[in-house]
Design a protein around this motif. Structure first.
Motif, PDB file in Angstrom:
ATOM      1  N   ALA A 192       0.863  -1.191   0.000  1.00  0.00           N
ATOM      2  CA  ALA A 192       0.000   0.000   0.000  1.00  0.00           C
ATOM      3  C   ALA A 192       0.890   1.228   0.000  1.00  0.00           C
ATOM      4  O   ALA A 192       1.966   1.225   0.604  1.00  0.00           O
ATOM      5  CB  ALA A 192      -0.910   0.004   1.214  1.00  0.00           C
ATOM      6  N   GLU A 193       0.441   2.260  -0.714  1.00  0.00           N
ATOM      7  CA  GLU A 193       1.222   3.484  -0.765  1.00  0.00           C
ATOM      8  C   GLU A 193       0.335   4.676  -1.077  1.00  0.00           C
ATOM      9  O   GLU A 193      -0.739   4.531  -1.661  1.00  0.00           O
ATOM     10  CB  GLU A 193       2.329   3.398  -1.816  1.00  0.00           C
ATOM     11  N   ALA A 194       0.792   5.834  -0.680  1.00  0.00           N
ATOM     12  CA  ALA A 194       0.181   7.093  -1.095  1.00  0.00           C
ATOM     13  C   ALA A 194       0.877   7.500  -2.390  1.00  0.00           C
ATOM     14  O   ALA A 194       2.105   7.552  -2.449  1.00  0.00           O
ATOM     15  CB  ALA A 194       0.374   8.157  -0.027  1.00  0.00           C
ATOM     16  N   ARG A 195       0.098   7.729  -3.439  1.00  0.00           N
ATOM     17  CA  ARG A 195       0.669   8.083  -4.744  1.00  0.00           C
ATOM     18  C   ARG A 195       1.107   9.541  -4.720  1.00  0.00           C
ATOM     19  O   ARG A 195       0.305  10.432  -4.520  1.00  0.00           O
ATOM     20  CB  ARG A 195      -0.368   7.838  -5.837  1.00  0.00           C
ATOM     21  N   ARG A 196       2.370   9.781  -4.935  1.00  0.00           N
ATOM     22  CA  ARG A 196       2.935  11.134  -4.886  1.00  0.00           C
ATOM     23  C   ARG A 196       3.427  11.529  -6.274  1.00  0.00           C
ATOM     24  O   ARG A 196       4.609  11.434  -6.568  1.00  0.00           O
ATOM     25  CB  ARG A 196       4.088  11.188  -3.891  1.00  0.00           C
ATOM     26  N   THR A 197       2.503  11.943  -7.116  1.00  0.00           N
ATOM     27  CA  THR A 197       2.848  12.399  -8.461  1.00  0.00           C
ATOM     28  C   THR A 197       2.397  13.850  -8.613  1.00  0.00           C
ATOM     29  O   THR A 197       1.537  14.316  -7.849  1.00  0.00           O
ATOM     30  CB  THR A 197       2.149  11.542  -9.534  1.00  0.00           C
ATOM     31  N   PRO A 198       2.932  14.560  -9.591  1.00  0.00           N
ATOM     32  CA  PRO A 198       2.461  15.936  -9.806  1.00  0.00           C
ATOM     33  C   PRO A 198       0.945  15.997 -10.034  1.00  0.00           C
ATOM     34  O   PRO A 198       0.270  16.873  -9.494  1.00  0.00           O
ATOM     35  CB  PRO A 198       3.237  16.384 -11.042  1.00  0.00           C
ATOM     36  N   LEU A 199       0.388  15.061 -10.811  1.00  0.00           N
ATOM     37  CA  LEU A 199      -1.058  15.045 -11.058  1.00  0.00           C
ATOM     38  C   LEU A 199      -1.834  14.795  -9.757  1.00  0.00           C
ATOM     39  O   LEU A 199      -2.828  15.457  -9.483  1.00  0.00           O
ATOM     40  CB  LEU A 199      -1.429  13.984 -12.088  1.00  0.00           C
ATOM     41  N   ALA A 200      -1.360  13.863  -8.946  1.00  0.00           N
ATOM     42  CA  ALA A 200      -2.047  13.563  -7.688  1.00  0.00           C
ATOM     43  C   ALA A 200      -2.060  14.776  -6.766  1.00  0.00           C
ATOM     44  O   ALA A 200      -3.033  15.015  -6.061  1.00  0.00           O
ATOM     45  CB  ALA A 200      -1.371  12.386  -6.987  1.00  0.00           C
ATOM     46  N   LEU A 237      -3.790  12.905  -1.138  1.00  0.00           N
ATOM     47  CA  LEU A 237      -3.073  12.013  -2.042  1.00  0.00           C
ATOM     48  C   LEU A 237      -3.857  10.707  -2.152  1.00  0.00           C
ATOM     49  O   LEU A 237      -4.403  10.222  -1.147  1.00  0.00           O
ATOM     50  CB  LEU A 237      -1.673  11.722  -1.506  1.00  0.00           C
ATOM     51  N   PRO A 238      -3.932  10.120  -3.338  1.00  0.00           N
ATOM     52  CA  PRO A 238      -4.658   8.854  -3.485  1.00  0.00           C
ATOM     53  C   PRO A 238      -3.884   7.703  -2.855  1.00  0.00           C
ATOM     54  O   PRO A 238      -2.648   7.703  -2.843  1.00  0.00           O
ATOM     55  CB  PRO A 238      -4.776   8.678  -5.001  1.00  0.00           C
ATOM     56  N   LEU A 239      -4.601   6.736  -2.346  1.00  0.00           N
ATOM     57  CA  LEU A 239      -4.003   5.515  -1.823  1.00  0.00           C
ATOM     58  C   LEU A 239      -4.157   4.419  -2.861  1.00  0.00           C
ATOM     59  O   LEU A 239      -5.214   4.282  -3.485  1.00  0.00           O
ATOM     60  CB  LEU A 239      -4.698   5.080  -0.533  1.00  0.00           C
ATOM     61  N   ILE A 240      -3.112   3.635  -3.020  1.00  0.00           N
ATOM     62  CA  ILE A 240      -3.132   2.503  -3.944  1.00  0.00           C
ATOM     63  C   ILE A 240      -2.714   1.279  -3.151  1.00  0.00           C
ATOM     64  O   ILE A 240      -1.779   1.350  -2.345  1.00  0.00           O
ATOM     65  CB  ILE A 240      -2.188   2.738  -5.133  1.00  0.00           C
ATOM     66  N   ALA A 241      -3.400   0.159  -3.362  1.00  0.00           N
ATOM     67  CA  ALA A 241      -3.072  -1.056  -2.623  1.00  0.00           C
ATOM     68  C   ALA A 241      -3.087  -2.267  -3.539  1.00  0.00           C
ATOM     69  O   ALA A 241      -3.917  -2.361  -4.438  1.00  0.00           O
ATOM     70  CB  ALA A 241      -4.072  -1.262  -1.489  1.00  0.00           C
ATOM     71  N   ASP A 242      -2.151  -3.168  -3.304  1.00  0.00           N
ATOM     72  CA  ASP A 242      -2.159  -4.489  -3.925  1.00  0.00           C
ATOM     73  C   ASP A 242      -2.762  -5.431  -2.893  1.00  0.00           C
ATOM     74  O   ASP A 242      -2.250  -5.532  -1.766  1.00  0.00           O
ATOM     75  CB  ASP A 242      -0.753  -4.947  -4.287  1.00  0.00           C
ATOM     76  N   LEU A 243      -3.847  -6.091  -3.271  1.00  0.00           N
ATOM     77  CA  LEU A 243      -4.586  -6.958  -2.349  1.00  0.00           C
ATOM     78  C   LEU A 243      -4.668  -8.371  -2.897  1.00  0.00           C
ATOM     79  O   LEU A 243      -4.681  -8.578  -4.109  1.00  0.00           O
ATOM     80  CB  LEU A 243      -6.021  -6.436  -2.168  1.00  0.00           C
ATOM     81  N   ARG A 244      -4.739  -9.325  -1.996  1.00  0.00           N
ATOM     82  CA  ARG A 244      -5.022 -10.702  -2.399  1.00  0.00           C
ATOM     83  C   ARG A 244      -6.301 -11.129  -1.692  1.00  0.00           C
ATOM     84  O   ARG A 244      -6.366 -11.162  -0.465  1.00  0.00           O
ATOM     85  CB  ARG A 244      -3.893 -11.652  -2.035  1.00  0.00           C
ATOM     86  N   LEU A 245      -7.321 -11.423  -2.490  1.00  0.00           N
ATOM     87  CA  LEU A 245      -8.603 -11.875  -1.954  1.00  0.00           C
ATOM     88  C   LEU A 245      -8.532 -13.377  -1.710  1.00  0.00           C
ATOM     89  O   LEU A 245      -7.772 -14.082  -2.380  1.00  0.00           O
ATOM     90  CB  LEU A 245      -9.717 -11.546  -2.939  1.00  0.00           C
ATOM     91  N   PRO A 246      -9.318 -13.892  -0.786  1.00  0.00           N
ATOM     92  CA  PRO A 246      -9.297 -15.330  -0.528  1.00  0.00           C
ATOM     93  C   PRO A 246      -9.572 -16.125  -1.810  1.00  0.00           C
ATOM     94  O   PRO A 246     -10.542 -15.866  -2.505  1.00  0.00           O
ATOM     95  CB  PRO A 246     -10.430 -15.532   0.483  1.00  0.00           C
TER      96      PRO A 246
END
Length: 70
Positions: A30-38, A45-54
């Motif tokens: 998980a991370e806060a996206r730190r781009t000029p557009l964001a 800042l938008p949050l982005i996460a990689d998740l694994r569902l059951p």
């Protein structure tokens, strides 16, 4: 995952945005996206996460504003 500040986008100092998951969901990254557009799209800042569902492969959650810009 390391907690990152998300507010105010210009100079983030507060962690006030969250992604809530149940215990059965694995958070791979998980991370806060730190781009000029964001930084100009919102005061958060938008949050982005990689998740694994059951029983599923890993997925990436991408904010709608970022999908629209792609």
């Amino acid at each position: 995952p390391r907690l990152q500040p998300t507010f105010h986008a210009r100079l983030p100092m507060r962690r006030i945005d969250h992604i809530f998951v149940s215990a059965s969901i694995d958070v791979l990254h998980a991370e806060a996206r730190r781009t000029p557009l964001a930084r100009v799209a919102s005061d958060h800042l938008p949050l982005i996460a990689d998740l694994r569902l059951p029983g599923e492969a890993a997925i990436r959650v991408i904010p709608a504003a970022e999908r629209a810009a792609a």
